[in-house]
Scaffold this motif. Structure first.
Motif, short mmCIF file in Angstrom:
data_model
loop_
_atom_site.label_atom_id
_atom_site.label_comp_id
_atom_site.label_asym_id
_atom_site.label_seq_id
_atom_site.Cartn_x
_atom_site.Cartn_y
_atom_site.Cartn_z
N LEU A 1 0.92 -1.24 0.00
CA LEU A 1 0.01 0.15 -0.08
C LEU A 1 0.93 1.22 0.08
CD1 LEU A 1 -2.93 0.67 0.28
CD2 LEU A 1 -2.80 1.10 2.82
N MET A 2 1.83 1.16 0.79
CA MET A 2 2.75 2.35 1.00
C MET A 2 3.37 2.57 -0.56
SD MET A 2 4.22 1.77 4.82
CE MET A 2 6.05 2.63 4.53
N VAL A 3 4.04 1.42 -1.21
CA VAL A 3 4.83 1.46 -2.41
C VAL A 3 3.83 2.32 -3.40
CG1 VAL A 3 5.42 0.09 -4.21
CG2 VAL A 3 6.27 -0.35 -1.98
N LEU A 4 2.58 1.64 -3.44
CA LEU A 4 1.38 2.39 -4.31
C LEU A 4 1.35 3.82 -4.16
CD1 LEU A 4 -1.50 -0.13 -4.49
CD2 LEU A 4 -0.15 0.81 -6.33
N LEU A 5 1.16 4.33 -2.85
CA LEU A 5 1.03 5.68 -2.34
C LEU A 5 2.04 6.69 -2.76
CD1 LEU A 5 -0.38 5.63 1.29
CD2 LEU A 5 -1.54 6.62 -0.69
N VAL A 6 3.50 6.08 -2.78
CA VAL A 6 4.58 6.84 -2.97
C VAL A 6 4.49 7.02 -4.53
CG1 VAL A 6 7.03 6.69 -2.98
CG2 VAL A 6 5.80 6.16 -1.09
N ALA A 7 4.22 5.91 -5.20
CA ALA A 7 4.23 5.77 -6.65
C ALA A 7 3.19 6.88 -6.90
CB ALA A 7 3.80 4.54 -7.36
N SER A 8 2.05 7.07 -6.55
CA SER A 8 1.14 8.01 -6.95
C SER A 8 1.43 9.24 -6.59
CB SER A 8 -0.16 7.60 -6.45
OG SER A 8 -0.43 7.81 -4.87
N MET A 9 2.03 9.50 -5.68
CA MET A 9 2.52 10.96 -5.20
C MET A 9 3.39 11.31 -6.41
SD MET A 9 2.67 10.35 -1.16
CE MET A 9 4.05 11.64 -0.91
N GLY A 10 4.29 10.35 -6.78
CA GLY A 10 5.54 10.43 -7.79
C GLY A 10 4.98 11.14 -9.08
N HIS A 11 3.67 10.68 -9.28
CA HIS A 11 2.93 11.22 -10.70
C HIS A 11 2.11 12.50 -10.46
CE1 HIS A 11 4.42 7.86 -13.19
NE2 HIS A 11 4.06 6.97 -11.85
N ALA A 12 2.02 12.82 -9.12
CA ALA A 12 1.23 14.19 -9.24
C ALA A 12 1.70 15.51 -10.05
CB ALA A 12 1.38 14.53 -7.71
N ASN A 13 0.96 16.07 -10.38
CA ASN A 13 1.54 17.19 -11.54
C ASN A 13 1.92 18.40 -10.91
OD1 ASN A 13 -0.96 18.30 -10.74
ND2 ASN A 13 -2.11 18.04 -12.53
N GLY A 14 2.35 18.47 -9.63
CA GLY A 14 3.04 19.43 -9.15
C GLY A 14 1.92 20.27 -8.17
N ASP A 15 0.82 20.11 -8.40
CA ASP A 15 -0.30 20.60 -7.57
C ASP A 15 0.11 20.63 -5.92
OD1 ASP A 15 -2.71 20.48 -9.81
OD2 ASP A 15 -1.47 21.93 -9.39
N LEU A 16 0.28 19.39 -5.60
CA LEU A 16 0.34 18.80 -4.29
C LEU A 16 1.60 19.26 -3.64
CD1 LEU A 16 -1.04 15.19 -4.47
CD2 LEU A 16 -1.95 17.36 -3.51
N HIS A 17 2.74 19.10 -4.38
CA HIS A 17 3.95 19.39 -4.11
C HIS A 17 4.62 20.79 -4.63
CE1 HIS A 17 4.08 15.86 -1.70
NE2 HIS A 17 3.62 15.59 -2.52
N PRO A 18 5.00 21.88 -3.95
CA PRO A 18 5.70 22.77 -4.70
C PRO A 18 6.89 22.13 -5.58
CG PRO A 18 5.35 23.44 -2.35
CD PRO A 18 5.11 21.98 -2.65
N ALA A 19 7.07 22.68 -6.78
CA ALA A 19 8.21 22.03 -7.65
C ALA A 19 9.30 23.06 -7.03
CB ALA A 19 7.91 22.19 -9.12
N GLY A 20 10.48 22.54 -7.55
CA GLY A 20 11.59 23.24 -6.99
C GLY A 20 11.81 24.66 -7.42
N CYS A 21 11.63 25.43 -6.60
CA CYS A 21 12.10 26.97 -6.60
C CYS A 21 13.79 26.95 -6.41
CB CYS A 21 11.56 27.86 -5.77
SG CYS A 21 9.84 28.56 -6.09
#
Ligand code: CU
Length: 155
Positions: free
Chosen positions: A11-31
């Motif tokens: 389940l954790m692997v799935l969660l991490v994998a799906s986070m990796g595919h987020a399009n930047g809205d969830l995590h500020p991309a690198g300033c």
């Protein structure tokens, strides 16, 4: 129990994998931060000014919430404005770094107000300051102390 742990890991692997595919809205991309410097001040100075350029290569704006450093008791974000011919500093709660754009912290405008330095800072010293963005992203930047006679810009 073993089966259960295996399921959790999957389940954790799935969660991490799906986070990796987020399009930047969830995590500020690198300033990124460059040209970061602190204006040298006399030893009695209770606050120093820090300047830098923040670039945002992402398609969404990033909100800077503040900064911190072990060297300073507190760091505020200020903007110098002219009022009735006098320079006045106004505290900024947040500073937006526009999508595909940049923000300049420069003399006469935005600056980091570095309050109560815990050590004497001389030209050539470097200080690590961590910038804090909305969404939890933290970006460390290396600030170099430069002589106080670095030109100011008065317009
Ligand atoms: Cu200030």
């Amino acid at each position: 129990m073993k089966k259960c742990a295996g399921f959790l890991i999957a389940l954790m692997v799935l969660l991490v994998a799906s986070m990796g595919h987020a399009n930047g809205d969830l995590h500020p991309a690198g300033c990124s931060v460059d040209n970061a410097w602190i204006r040298e001040a006399p030893p009695v100075a209770r606050a120093l000014a820090g300047f830098m350029t923040i670039r945002n290569p992402a398609d969404t704006g990033q909100l800077l919430l503040g900064a911190e450093s072990v060297v300073f008791e507190k760091i505020e974000m200020h903007r110098t404005v002219m009022e009735d011919g006098l320079a006045k500093m106004v505290r900024q709660e947040t500073v937006e770094v526009p999508a595909n754009g940049r923000v300049e912290f420069a003399p006469g405008g935005l600056h980091l107000m570095l309050i109560n330095p815990g050590q004497r800072l001389k030209a050539g010293d470097t200080v690590r300051v961590t910038l804090k963005f909305k969404g939890g992203k933290r970006i460390p930047a290396e600030f170099t102390v430069r002589p106080a006679d670095t030109p100011k810009h008065h317009h």
